[in-house]
Structures are given as C-alpha cells and as structure tokens.
Scaffold this active site. Sequence first.
Site, mmCIF file in Angstrom:
data_model
loop_
_atom_site.group_PDB
_atom_site.id
_atom_site.type_symbol
_atom_site.label_atom_id
_atom_site.label_comp_id
_atom_site.label_asym_id
_atom_site.label_seq_id
_atom_site.Cartn_x
_atom_site.Cartn_y
_atom_site.Cartn_z
ATOM 1 N N HIS A 46 4.824 -6.734 0.272
ATOM 2 C CA HIS A 46 4.791 -7.646 -0.386
ATOM 3 C C HIS A 46 6.165 -7.833 -1.033
ATOM 4 C CE1 HIS A 46 0.605 -5.881 -1.313
ATOM 5 N NE2 HIS A 46 1.479 -3.907 -1.112
ATOM 6 N N ARG A 71 9.625 -1.746 5.210
ATOM 7 C CA ARG A 71 8.985 -1.894 5.632
ATOM 8 C C ARG A 71 7.949 -2.786 6.169
ATOM 9 N NH1 ARG A 71 4.654 -0.524 0.482
ATOM 10 N NH2 ARG A 71 4.732 -2.155 -0.550
ATOM 11 N N GLU A 147 -1.831 7.305 1.637
ATOM 12 C CA GLU A 147 -2.178 6.166 0.866
ATOM 13 C C GLU A 147 -4.125 5.443 1.159
ATOM 14 O OE1 GLU A 147 -0.126 2.535 0.401
ATOM 15 O OE2 GLU A 147 -0.092 1.768 2.553
ATOM 16 N N ASP A 173 -1.689 2.755 -4.167
ATOM 17 C CA ASP A 173 -3.204 2.065 -4.122
ATOM 18 C C ASP A 173 -3.479 3.742 -3.655
ATOM 19 O OD1 ASP A 173 -2.272 -0.383 -2.490
ATOM 20 O OD2 ASP A 173 -0.704 0.152 -1.765
#
Length: 267
Positions: A46, A71, A147, A173
């Site tokens: 993100h 990530r 998640e 999430d």
Amino acid sequence: MRDNRLRALFAAGEPVVNAWVSADSPYLAETLSYAGYDSVTVDLQHGMFGMDGAVRLLQAVSAGPAVPLARTPALDAAVIGKLLDAGAYGIICPAVDDAAQAARFVAMCRYPPAGVRSYGPARANLGLVPGYVEQADAQVMTWAMVESRPALADLEAIVATPGLDGVFVGPNDLALALGAEPGLAVPPPEVEAAMVRIAEAAHVAGVLAGAFASGPAAARRLVEQGYDFVTPGTDMAILRRAAAEGVAAVRGTGGGTAGESAASGGY
C-alpha cells in the site's frame, strides 16, 4: 551478513516495536530507523512507491540501527526475492489464506534445498559479505498475514507451517472479512476475539504473533494480550497526529487528534 537483532529480542521475550513506511521518502525512512524502533517495514503493498523506491527505502533504513523489513504486495516469488536481494531481513506477506500458501511463502524466502529462492543477493551481499548464502535462511524472518475467514478456518495449520516465524494481523482487513466495522481504536468484539485466538494459536505452535495497531495505546493493549511484534501506526498516521496536535495547541482548541483509528493511517 549481520545478525538479525529481532531474533535475539524475541528470544529474550522482549516486545518488538516496528515502524511502517508508506511514503516515498528515504529521509523519513532513515529518520525512523534512528528513532528507537527495533525494525522498520517498507510497505510495497500500500506504500506510495514501486520496487525502485522500495530499494532506496531499504537502503535508508539500513543506514540506521533498525532492522529493515518489507511487506510484499502479494505472494510473488520474483518480488519477494528482489526485496530480499535488496537487503530486507524479513518479509511480511499479505493474504495468506491457508497452509499451502504459507508453505509456498516460506519456500520463496529460503535458498535450495530448503526453498526456491534464486541466487543473486545483489545489495544484500554488497562487499561480498562472507557467508551471506549460508546465513540468510537463519536470519531472514517470514511473517504470514492472517486477515480473512479462510485464514482463520485454517489457522492451526498455517501456524504449524515448518519454517514460518510468525503470523501478522491487519485488524481492519480482518474486520472487513468478518463483516465488522474497520478503523476503530478498539476493534469490535468479534475482531478482538479473533485476534486473541490468533495469538494463542501462534504461541501454541511456537511461532510469533504480530499486528498493526492504530496507535501507541492500542499497541500496548496488543502486547498485554501477548503479541510479540507491534506496529503503533504508520508514518503518515504519526505525521497527521502530530500535526493536528500542534495546530490545536497553537489555536487552543484542545487535543487536536483524530484518535487512534484507521482514518489516521492504520491497516
């Protein structure tokens, strides 16, 4: 290859405090590395940058004392390998929904015969550091994000995956997956219950539990629940909170903080 200091902290039972970088700013990443965090995660899922930016950010984190993590945007061997080659000492992988995916993820982070990582450590082996390939599998950490409903259904098998170091929770999430409201400073009861279960299952299996938090108070609650690895807000959450508080202090309008919420940059 230098030792991954996080392993010693976890072995000593110390909670690890992690920073999170979503802005394309090596200056910011380097500042966070010197700010007292144990690790700094570069978010390629993100974050507002691509692979070239991620490499620069990992370089900046590595300039300071914090351990550089990343990530990945997905369960993708090419991207994971490139992040490791760029110097990440651990990978957080989103959307690991079952034990088979967890096993593939671990294999992508390990050299043969234990895994399928391709040789080419590039920046990670600058100066031909002696023993990089021999040490990498023992130093690089693997975190599978739990998640989703399928991940919860297969949780005990996921945490039992050989070579997996830990599971990492994105509370918002997870809230969406459970049909609950995301972005609350204290997660809804069903999300809170799932997070307690995740930490307990991880520890029964002998692996670590990590999670995002909306801010320092929420991160402290996670530590009290047994979480080993916490992120008390993203870089932008910290900036927005501090900016709002500063403006409010000057204007005399109160605390000026929007609170610890996803709206201020959580996941």
